[in-house]
Every structure is written in structure tokens, then in C-alpha cells.
Design a protein around this motif. Structure first.
Motif, PDB file in Angstrom:
ATOM      1  N   GLY A 153      27.051   0.623 -26.507  1.00 16.08           N
ATOM      2  CA  GLY A 153      27.115  -0.720 -25.924  1.00 16.08           C
ATOM      3  C   GLY A 153      27.749  -0.709 -24.541  1.00 16.08           C
ATOM      4  O   GLY A 153      27.272  -1.387 -23.624  1.00 16.08           O
ATOM      5  N   ARG A 154      28.839   0.048 -24.379  1.00 16.58           N
ATOM      6  CA  ARG A 154      29.481   0.134 -23.064  1.00 16.58           C
ATOM      7  C   ARG A 154      28.526   0.714 -22.022  1.00 16.58           C
ATOM      8  O   ARG A 154      28.440   0.204 -20.899  1.00 16.58           O
ATOM      9  N   ALA A 155      27.806   1.764 -22.401  1.00 13.54           N
ATOM     10  CA  ALA A 155      26.862   2.378 -21.465  1.00 13.54           C
ATOM     11  C   ALA A 155      25.732   1.415 -21.119  1.00 13.54           C
ATOM     12  O   ALA A 155      25.295   1.338 -19.958  1.00 13.54           O
ATOM     13  N   THR A 156      25.268   0.646 -22.100  1.00 16.32           N
ATOM     14  CA  THR A 156      24.209  -0.330 -21.852  1.00 16.32           C
ATOM     15  C   THR A 156      24.689  -1.419 -20.901  1.00 16.32           C
ATOM     16  O   THR A 156      23.969  -1.819 -19.976  1.00 16.32           O
ATOM     17  N   GLY A 157      25.906  -1.905 -21.115  1.00 19.80           N
ATOM     18  CA  GLY A 157      26.462  -2.911 -20.205  1.00 19.80           C
ATOM     19  C   GLY A 157      26.650  -2.372 -18.806  1.00 19.80           C
ATOM     20  O   GLY A 157      26.377  -3.063 -17.808  1.00 19.80           O
ATOM     21  N   GLU A 158      27.107  -1.128 -18.705  1.00 21.08           N
ATOM     22  CA  GLU A 158      27.318  -0.513 -17.393  1.00 21.08           C
ATOM     23  C   GLU A 158      25.988  -0.351 -16.658  1.00 21.08           C
ATOM     24  O   GLU A 158      25.888  -0.635 -15.462  1.00 21.08           O
ATOM     25  N   LEU A 159      24.967   0.109 -17.383  1.00 27.11           N
ATOM     26  CA  LEU A 159      23.660   0.248 -16.737  1.00 27.11           C
ATOM     27  C   LEU A 159      23.114  -1.111 -16.322  1.00 27.11           C
ATOM     28  O   LEU A 159      22.544  -1.257 -15.233  1.00 27.11           O
ATOM     29  N   ASN A 160      23.291  -2.118 -17.167  1.00 28.04           N
ATOM     30  CA  ASN A 160      22.783  -3.445 -16.849  1.00 28.04           C
ATOM     31  C   ASN A 160      23.381  -3.974 -15.549  1.00 28.04           C
ATOM     32  O   ASN A 160      22.675  -4.569 -14.721  1.00 28.04           O
ATOM     33  N   MET A 161      24.659  -3.729 -15.343  1.00 30.67           N
ATOM     34  CA  MET A 161      25.300  -4.145 -14.099  1.00 30.67           C
ATOM     35  C   MET A 161      24.745  -3.359 -12.917  1.00 30.67           C
ATOM     36  O   MET A 161      24.503  -3.914 -11.839  1.00 30.67           O
ATOM     37  N   ALA A 162      24.524  -2.057 -13.114  1.00 31.84           N
ATOM     38  CA  ALA A 162      23.973  -1.230 -12.035  1.00 31.84           C
ATOM     39  C   ALA A 162      22.540  -1.641 -11.703  1.00 31.84           C
ATOM     40  O   ALA A 162      22.155  -1.692 -10.520  1.00 31.84           O
ATOM     41  N   MET A 163      21.743  -1.945 -12.718  1.00 34.23           N
ATOM     42  CA  MET A 163      20.357  -2.358 -12.487  1.00 34.23           C
ATOM     43  C   MET A 163      20.287  -3.658 -11.695  1.00 34.23           C
ATOM     44  O   MET A 163      19.352  -3.883 -10.925  1.00 34.23           O
ATOM     45  N   GLY A 164      21.294  -4.503 -11.880  1.00 37.23           N
ATOM     46  CA  GLY A 164      21.317  -5.753 -11.127  1.00 37.23           C
ATOM     47  C   GLY A 164      21.480  -5.546  -9.628  1.00 37.23           C
ATOM     48  O   GLY A 164      21.196  -6.450  -8.840  1.00 37.23           O
ATOM     49  N   LYS A 165      21.922  -4.362  -9.224  1.00 34.19           N
ATOM     50  CA  LYS A 165      22.106  -4.053  -7.805  1.00 34.19           C
ATOM     51  C   LYS A 165      20.912  -3.332  -7.191  1.00 34.19           C
ATOM     52  O   LYS A 165      20.859  -3.135  -5.979  1.00 34.19           O
ATOM     53  N   VAL A 166      19.960  -2.933  -8.023  1.00 34.25           N
ATOM     54  CA  VAL A 166      18.799  -2.191  -7.535  1.00 34.25           C
ATOM     55  C   VAL A 166      17.781  -3.147  -6.923  1.00 34.25           C
ATOM     56  O   VAL A 166      17.440  -4.166  -7.525  1.00 34.25           O
ATOM     57  N   LYS A 167      17.304  -2.821  -5.741  1.00 40.96           N
ATOM     58  CA  LYS A 167      16.297  -3.622  -5.060  1.00 40.96           C
ATOM     59  C   LYS A 167      15.158  -2.706  -4.626  1.00 40.96           C
ATOM     60  O   LYS A 167      15.337  -1.847  -3.768  1.00 40.96           O
ATOM     61  N   VAL A 168      14.007  -2.866  -5.251  1.00 38.01           N
ATOM     62  CA  VAL A 168      12.832  -2.062  -4.919  1.00 38.01           C
ATOM     63  C   VAL A 168      11.824  -2.959  -4.215  1.00 38.01           C
ATOM     64  O   VAL A 168      11.520  -4.051  -4.689  1.00 38.01           O
ATOM     65  N   ASP A 169      11.304  -2.489  -3.095  1.00 36.64           N
ATOM     66  CA  ASP A 169      10.421  -3.295  -2.263  1.00 36.64           C
ATOM     67  C   ASP A 169       8.981  -3.252  -2.768  1.00 36.64           C
ATOM     68  O   ASP A 169       8.052  -2.879  -2.049  1.00 36.64           O
ATOM     69  N   MET A 170       8.797  -3.580  -4.025  1.00 43.54           N
ATOM     70  CA  MET A 170       7.459  -3.748  -4.596  1.00 43.54           C
ATOM     71  C   MET A 170       7.597  -4.550  -5.875  1.00 43.54           C
ATOM     72  O   MET A 170       8.658  -4.567  -6.503  1.00 43.54           O
ATOM     73  N   LYS A 171       6.540  -5.234  -6.247  1.00 44.65           N
ATOM     74  CA  LYS A 171       6.565  -6.019  -7.470  1.00 44.65           C
ATOM     75  C   LYS A 171       6.584  -5.084  -8.667  1.00 44.65           C
ATOM     76  O   LYS A 171       5.804  -4.125  -8.731  1.00 44.65           O
ATOM     77  N   PRO A 172       7.464  -5.332  -9.638  1.00 49.17           N
ATOM     78  CA  PRO A 172       7.467  -4.475 -10.831  1.00 49.17           C
ATOM     79  C   PRO A 172       6.099  -4.492 -11.508  1.00 49.17           C
ATOM     80  O   PRO A 172       5.568  -5.562 -11.830  1.00 49.17           O
ATOM     81  N   PRO A 173       5.479  -3.342 -11.721  1.00 47.80           N
ATOM     82  CA  PRO A 173       4.145  -3.307 -12.336  1.00 47.80           C
ATOM     83  C   PRO A 173       4.154  -3.543 -13.839  1.00 47.80           C
ATOM     84  O   PRO A 173       3.095  -3.752 -14.432  1.00 47.80           O
ATOM     85  N   VAL A 174       5.334  -3.497 -14.462  1.00 43.45           N
ATOM     86  CA  VAL A 174       5.449  -3.761 -15.897  1.00 43.45           C
ATOM     87  C   VAL A 174       5.775  -5.238 -16.094  1.00 43.45           C
ATOM     88  O   VAL A 174       6.723  -5.766 -15.500  1.00 43.45           O
TER      89      VAL A 174
END
Length: 366
Positions: A153-174
């Protein structure tokens, strides 16, 4: 994406057929049993290694959606070769690796997949078949399963916070989970899914359970429309982060795997995906509570998100049902990939529906 292993068979009970039968490819491999010609594996190895003929490739026990092999070089180094089985949709691979390259720059207590650059200096390569391939460094450890749910759970929460900072310059294809019938390109609309369930005799292997899921999904469409108006936070998520995509060494998370389903979605879907596996266990409530207690140490969870969690857990299960139907239609998997899971999926939905109040109360106090 998905490693449930249920194999029960139910008594057939047909729903009324309203459409003509559609065709599903019947000779597609079962999920987790994908293979490619040896020549394609050798082609992939030649794109990443100077001496491909001296490399040894062996099957892994993982790889639910793709072809995954261990590779050992003449020098004794070991890697993981992945040949994607995603309908030759290169944009999905481009997006996945863009996300991974940004996550690699963020400090986290665990590893995420790290791509070995090809001989041409790229993280993934296009094969003559039209499929993409890549080579990852091996993350040490074993699959977490139900051990150490707080740490997972801690690792999932940590990743979730990190993913919120990721910005990719394309529309997610999924497609996001909330775009339920668009989670696979072979489905697209609710009519295609419902027609397939109603008319494909392959579903008779678990007719009672698939009819239950059919009815639950139909009823859920109105609830999903309501949820879109409730202001639940949206962000980029891993999208398939459950205990079979978590590596541990002892009680410590060493790495998180399989980022190919990253999408822009409800933030709490990350939590719901993980909980959807725990609710299939013998004592779900305690596991869910322990997981959430770890999650909130590193991640964010609002009262509104807690209230939505039972529905989001079911949404994950409904999405899997639609997704595997699409893979069967497209010939990427056999229909058995869904019919073998349907009893477990139905059991999980029934548990969630029966324990909504208790689970919300316990999760608020976690």
C-alpha cells in the motif's frame, strides 16, 4: 494486465438473444500462453545485443498479455525480453516508455522497469511483424501476492503521487476505466459487448456468472454517469498495479512492474485496482484495511474517494470483463481467458456489493 487464475465452470443459463451471432477467433492462445516464432525472438535479440546467437532465451511464468522471455547473455547478464501482443499499437509502447523515463528521474524507494537501450539507442524497437519489443533489466525479488499489504500500500501511494507529476506530451492511448466500453478497440460500444455475451456460445462455459456480470454492468452504467459529475480527482495512473505486479524482497517492495496500461483516470482507480485483487481472497476486509493504512501514509485519499471505492473496485472488474471480450474478438486471446475468470469476477462483485457499508467504515478508520 490481469493474472487471476480461477478455472471453475458454471451451469449454462442463456439470456435472450436479440442479435445475430458475431465471430470470435477460436484458435487464439490462452492468456499467459503467448509465444512467437523463434525467428522473431532472434530478430528482437539482434536489435539489442551484439552477439544475439550466443544469448539464451527461456520462457517466464509471467506475461499475461505479451510474450515475455528471460534472456541470458554470454557474459552471464540476465534481462527480460518483452514482445508486445497489443494489436501492433506502437503508440501504447511509446507512451509507456515516456512515462517510465520520467519516473526514473523521481526519487522513490523502489525500482520501476528500466529499459536497456537498443543497439540504435532506442528503448524499444519495431519488429518485422509489426509488434514492438523491448528489453528490461531484471528487478530482484518475488511477487508480493498477499504478503505485506501495508508495504505494498505504501509503495502504491508513493507511485500514485509520483505519477501525478508525470507530464507526457501526447494523449494517453489507453482508455480510462470510466470509458468502460472503449477499454479495447474491438469493443468500442456497449452494443458490441452485450451482443457478444448474448450470442457467443463460448460463454456457455460460465453462463450463470457471465449473465450476472452482464446484468451488473448494465445497471452500473447509470452509476458511472453519476460518478463523472462528483468531482473525483483525475490524474495519470499506472492502471494495473496489483500484488501480481509488485516485487518484494522479504517484506520490502523492490519494484513495480507492467506500466503498459497507464492512463489519465480517476486518481483512486490506482487504489481500486489493487483492492480488486484483495477482495478475491479468503479474508478480504483485513487485507484491504491493511493495504489502505499503508497507502494513506504516502498517497492521498479524500472522503469522497473512500465513498466511491466500492464502485471503483467493481468498475475494475467490469472493465476486465469488457477488455478480455475485446481481446477474444480481436484474436489476441482465446475466450477462455475470460470464461475461466468469470466465476472469480462474479464472486468479487458479490462480495463488494454485500460489504459496501462495512468496507467504507473500516477504510475510513484505516
Amino acid at each position: 494486465m490481469h493474472r487471476a487464475r480461477a478455472a471453475a465452470v458454471c451451469q449454462p443459463q442463456r439470456v435472450a438473444h436479440r442479435w445475430s451471432r458475431s465471430v470470435v477467433v477460436q484458435n487464439a492462445p490462452k492468456t499467459g500462453q503467448h509465444q512467437v516464432e523463434g525467428s522473431l525472438t532472434r530478430e528482437a535479440l539482434s536489435l539489442f545485443f551484439e552477439r544475439p546467437d550466443s544469448c539464451t532465451a527461456t520462457n517466464t511464468s509471467g506475461g499475461v498479455n505479451n510474450v515475455v522471455n528471460y534472456v541470458e547473455t554470454p557474459e552471464g547478464k540476465r534481462y527480460v525480453l518483452r514482445i508486445y501482443n497489443n494489436g501492433n499499437k506502437s503508440e501504447k509502447v511509446v507512451f509507456e516508455h515516456a512515462v517510465l523515463s520520467q519516473l526514473a528521474l523521481q526519487p522513490m524507494r523502489f525500482d520501476v522497469p528500466r529499459a536497456l537501450l537498443s543497439r540504435a539507442g532506442r528503448p524499444h524497437e519495431l519488429l518485422s511483424s509489426g509488434a514492438e519489443c523491448c528489453v528490461f533489466e531484471i528487478i530482484p525479488g518475488t511477487l508480493a501476492k498477499t504478503t505485506s499489504p501495508e508495504e505494498v500500500g505504501r509503495a502504491t501511494g508513493e507511485l500514485n503521487m509520483a505519477m501525478g507529476k508525470v507530464k507526457v506530451d501526447m494523449k494517453p492511448p489507453v482508455a480510462p476505466y470510466y470509458d468502460l466500453f472503449n477499454v479495447h478497440s474491438a469493443v468500442k460500444t456497449s452494443d458490441v459487448f452485450y451482443r457478444e455475451v448474448e450470442t457467443n456460445p463460448g460463454f456457455d462455459a460460465c453462463r450463470e456468472d457471465i449473465d450476472f456480470l452482464y446484468a451488473q454492468i448494465k445497471a452500473f452504467e447509470a452509476r458511472l454517469s453519476e460518478m463523472m459529475t462528483e468531482g473525483l480527482p483525475l490524474q495519470l495512473i499506472h492502471g494495473d498495479l496489483h500484488y501480481d505486479n509488485v516485487m518484494v524482497v522479504g517484506d520490502t517492495v523492490s519494484g513495480l512492474l507492467d506500466f503498459e496500461f497507464c492512463s489519465y483516470d480517476f486518481r483512486t482507480m490506482e487504489l481500486a485496482v489493487a483492492l480488486s485483487k484483495y477482495v478475491g481472497e479468503a479474508e478480504p476486509l483485513s487485507l484491504c484495511e491493511r493495504f489502505v493504512s499503508g497507502y494513506v501514509e504516502k498517497g492521498q485519499l479524500s472522503p469522497g474517494e473512500i465513498d466511491a471505492l466500492p464502485d471503483l473496485i467493481n468498475l475494475r472488474i467490469f472493465s476486465n470483463t469488457v477488455y478480455f471480450t475485446g481481446r477474444a474478438i480481436a484474436g489476441e486471446d482465446s475466450l477462455d481467458s475470460l470464461t475461466s475468470r468469470a466465476p472469480a469476477y462474479a464472486k468479487r462483485v458479490k462480495w463488494v456489493n454485500a460489504n459496501r457499508g462495512a468496507s467504507r467504515l473500516r477504510l475510513r478508520s484505516a
